[in-house]
Design an enzyme around this catalytic site. Structure first.
Site, PDB file in Angstrom:
ATOM      1  N   GLY A   1       0.178   7.887   1.166  1.00 29.24           N
ATOM      2  CA  GLY A   1      -0.720   9.017   1.421  1.00 29.24           C
ATOM      3  C   GLY A   1      -1.464   9.460   0.174  1.00 29.24           C
ATOM      4  O   GLY A   1      -2.666   9.737   0.214  1.00 29.24           O
TER       5      GLY A   1
ATOM      6  N   ARG B   1      11.156   2.031  -6.322  1.00 31.09           N
ATOM      7  CA  ARG B   1      10.822   3.406  -6.722  1.00 31.09           C
ATOM      8  C   ARG B   1      11.731   3.905  -7.842  1.00 31.09           C
ATOM      9  O   ARG B   1      11.285   4.652  -8.719  1.00 31.09           O
ATOM     10  CB  ARG B   1      10.898   4.336  -5.507  1.00 31.09           C
ATOM     11  CG  ARG B   1       9.737   4.083  -4.583  1.00 31.09           C
ATOM     12  CD  ARG B   1       9.735   4.946  -3.366  1.00 31.09           C
ATOM     13  NE  ARG B   1       8.413   4.865  -2.745  1.00 31.09           N
ATOM     14  CZ  ARG B   1       8.122   5.261  -1.515  1.00 31.09           C
ATOM     15  NH1 ARG B   1       9.064   5.777  -0.759  1.00 31.09           N
ATOM     16  NH2 ARG B   1       6.902   5.158  -1.045  1.00 31.09           N
TER      17      ARG B   1
ATOM     18  N   LYS C   1      -6.976   1.185  11.694  1.00 33.79           N
ATOM     19  CA  LYS C   1      -7.874   2.161  12.310  1.00 33.79           C
ATOM     20  C   LYS C   1      -8.871   2.784  11.352  1.00 33.79           C
ATOM     21  O   LYS C   1      -8.506   3.216  10.258  1.00 33.79           O
ATOM     22  CB  LYS C   1      -7.027   3.291  12.908  1.00 33.79           C
ATOM     23  CG  LYS C   1      -6.253   2.851  14.110  1.00 33.79           C
ATOM     24  CD  LYS C   1      -5.566   4.032  14.704  1.00 33.79           C
ATOM     25  CE  LYS C   1      -5.020   3.718  16.084  1.00 33.79           C
ATOM     26  NZ  LYS C   1      -4.285   4.859  16.614  1.00 33.79           N
TER      27      LYS C   1
ATOM     28  N   GLY D   1       1.414   1.042   1.540  1.00 36.51           N
ATOM     29  CA  GLY D   1       2.593   0.266   1.942  1.00 36.51           C
ATOM     30  C   GLY D   1       2.267  -1.124   2.458  1.00 36.51           C
ATOM     31  O   GLY D   1       2.832  -2.126   2.005  1.00 36.51           O
TER      32      GLY D   1
HETATM   33  P1  AMP Z   1      -3.134   0.455   7.977  1.00 38.07           P
HETATM   34  O1  AMP Z   1      -1.771   1.082   8.029  1.00 38.07           O
HETATM   35  O2  AMP Z   1      -4.212   1.296   8.547  1.00 38.07           O
HETATM   36  O3  AMP Z   1      -3.466  -0.087   6.600  1.00 38.07           O
HETATM   37  O4  AMP Z   1      -3.090  -0.781   8.967  1.00 38.07           O
HETATM   38  C1  AMP Z   1      -2.314  -1.902   8.706  1.00 38.07           C
HETATM   39  C2  AMP Z   1      -2.103  -2.621   9.999  1.00 38.07           C
HETATM   40  O5  AMP Z   1      -3.334  -3.087  10.501  1.00 38.07           O
HETATM   41  C3  AMP Z   1      -1.217  -3.826   9.847  1.00 38.07           C
HETATM   42  O6  AMP Z   1      -0.053  -3.609  10.601  1.00 38.07           O
HETATM   43  C4  AMP Z   1      -2.049  -4.960  10.444  1.00 38.07           C
HETATM   44  O7  AMP Z   1      -1.282  -5.806  11.263  1.00 38.07           O
HETATM   45  C5  AMP Z   1      -3.065  -4.228  11.277  1.00 38.07           C
HETATM   46  N1  AMP Z   1      -4.270  -5.026  11.506  1.00 38.07           N
HETATM   47  C6  AMP Z   1      -5.100  -5.524  10.594  1.00 38.07           C
HETATM   48  N2  AMP Z   1      -6.081  -6.233  11.173  1.00 38.07           N
HETATM   49  C7  AMP Z   1      -5.877  -6.183  12.507  1.00 38.07           C
HETATM   50  C8  AMP Z   1      -6.561  -6.698  13.639  1.00 38.07           C
HETATM   51  N3  AMP Z   1      -7.685  -7.440  13.511  1.00 38.07           N
HETATM   52  N4  AMP Z   1      -6.073  -6.436  14.863  1.00 38.07           N
HETATM   53  C9  AMP Z   1      -4.939  -5.697  14.974  1.00 38.07           C
HETATM   54  N5  AMP Z   1      -4.253  -5.173  13.952  1.00 38.07           N
HETATM   55  C10 AMP Z   1      -4.715  -5.408  12.721  1.00 38.07           C
END
Ligand code: AMP
Length: 400
Positions: free
Chosen positions: A381, A39, A200, A358
């Site tokens: 964000g 950064r 999610k 990130g």
């Molecule tokens: P996000 O912060 O929403 O981009 O989510 C990233 C996280 O999603 C990472 O820590 C990944 O390990 C997790 N992730 C991705 N695919 C899967 C999956 N099939 N099952 C569980 N966690 C997952």
């Protein structure tokens, strides 16, 4: 492309003028030390350009979440040495953001000197964007430069308010970020492919809703794909999913159909009975063969290859979120493979590739391709809000 002033539009004579420069110094810390200086490196060109033009540069930044109070553990003085190291210049720490202490410091500073003001979030007026607080800071400056895209989704005093009181400019990092984002979604060359992965759906519903109307291919990966597969009636065993969002997932797929956007869900997956590194129970199977005691942790090799073929037909890629649980080996395989395909296509000149967030940056770093993408945004964000099609207040304020 929204029109905003950049450092190219600065008055010719900056000697002795005070430039208030909003930067992102919210560095990741480990045992009291900054563990990554990306950064600082990102904002260094702006700071040095202003200093070399003879301005007295006052840096504004937040650090952590002190909630309007002074906390010695969140003083930006903790990163003063890191800023000096990256800039190769001395930086004067100033323990306030406004008032007599700042005046005295400016009295000592010579043209070209750099000062680092205290954590803006030590004062409640920062997050409240309080007009008296904004005025008090603005009183010290002749111009305002915002070089912190990552904080531009907040309408705070130092990210938005100051732009209304002083001549306002985008710094070099902000300019590069806005230009790249414009190429990826504002005004992209079609066909456009969006890859949205991660844990999610609930955190990215607005992103998906916006993208279906903007892109020709929407790749849904990671835990999010599980929710979509379940909404289609696929048995996904113990996989991470938000079954309560089946209705919204269905609506997104219908909206995509109406907009002629192809949604890509995996048809083979890597599953395991336990979530661990290299688990003995790991296997690759068709999505319709996932056992009740298994969880999907990555997309499979056939799906990965199919996505590579999609990318080869596209001119623009925008990517947020990993395709699998990439932190745990070998569930990074699909993400790393697709990242390398995108990097190779970018190098060949057939793809503009923009990624952000990130986890995405960490996954691209794992694949060794950060430098090969057209642009990688470290903003979390703000990058997501931009993917949602929202106007970021810190950017809007620059566009006056
Ligand atoms: P996000 O912060 O929403 O981009 O989510 C990233 C996280 O999603 C990472 O820590 C990944 O390990 C997790 N992730 C991705 N695919 C899967 C999956 N099939 N099952 C569980 N966690 C997952």
């Amino acid at each position: 492309m929204p029109v905003f002033k950049t450092l190219d539009d600065l008055p010719a004579d900056l000697a002795g003028k005070v430039a208030l420069v909003r930067v992102d110094l919210n560095l990741p810390m480990s045992e009291g030390r900054a563990s990554d200086l990306t950064r600082v490196e990102a904002v260094a060109p702006t700071i040095l350009e202003l200093a070399d033009a003879g301005a007295k540069v006052l840096l504004l930044a937040h650090f952590g979440r002190p909630q309007g109070q002074r906390h010695s553990t969140m003083s930006v003085s903790l990163v003063q040495g890191d800023v000096e190291k990256v800039l190769g210049r001395e930086v004067m720490f100033i323990s306030e953001v406004a008032g007599p202490v700042v005046d005295q410091s400016l009295g000592i500073m010579r043209p070209g000197d750099i000062g680092l003001l205290e954590n803006t979030r030590f004062w409640p007026g920062e997050e409240a964007n309080d007009s008296d607080f904004v005025r008090a800071i603005a009183a010290h400056g002749d111009l305002y430069v915002n070089d912190a895209f990552s904080a531009a989704h907040r309408a705070h005093a130092s990210t938005e308010g100051l732009a209304h009181l002083l001549p306002a400019y985008a710094g070099r990092a902000m300019q590069a970020e806005l230009e790249a984002l414009d190429r990826a979604l504002g005004n992209p060359e079609p066909p456009v492919c969006a890859v949205v992965g991660g844990a999610k759906v609930s955190t990215k519903l607005d992103v998906l809703g916006h993208l279906v109307g903007k892109v020709q291919h929407l790749v849904i990966g990671g835990g999010m794909a599980n929710t979509f597969l379940a909404a289609r009636g696929v048995a996904i065993g113990k996989s991470l999913a938000e079954h309560e969002l089946a209705g919204q997932a269905g609506e997104i797929m219908e909206a995509a159909d109406r907009a002629d956007c192809t949604v890509h869900l995996p048809y083979d997956v890597v599953v395991s009975k336990e979530f661990a590194a290299n688990p003995a129970s790991m296997r690759t199977c068709h999505v319709h063969d996932v056992g009740a005691d298994e969880m999907i942790l990555d997309i499979g090799p056939q799906a990965t290859e199919a996505l590579a073929d999609v990318l080869k037909t596209c001119r623009t890629l925008v990517w947020n979120g990993p395709l699998g649980a990439f932190e745990t080996p070998p569930f990074e395989v699909a993400t790393v493979s697709l990242a390398r395909t995108a990097a190779a296509l970018t190098k060949e000149g057939s793809l503009v590739s923009v990624a952000g967030g990130g986890d995405t940056v960490a996954a691209l770093a794992m694949a060794g391709v950060v430098e090969d993408f057209t642009f990688v945004s470290t903003a979390g964000g703000a990058f997501l809000e931009w993917m949602e099609g929202k106007e970021l207040p810190g950017v809007a304020a620059l566009r006056r």
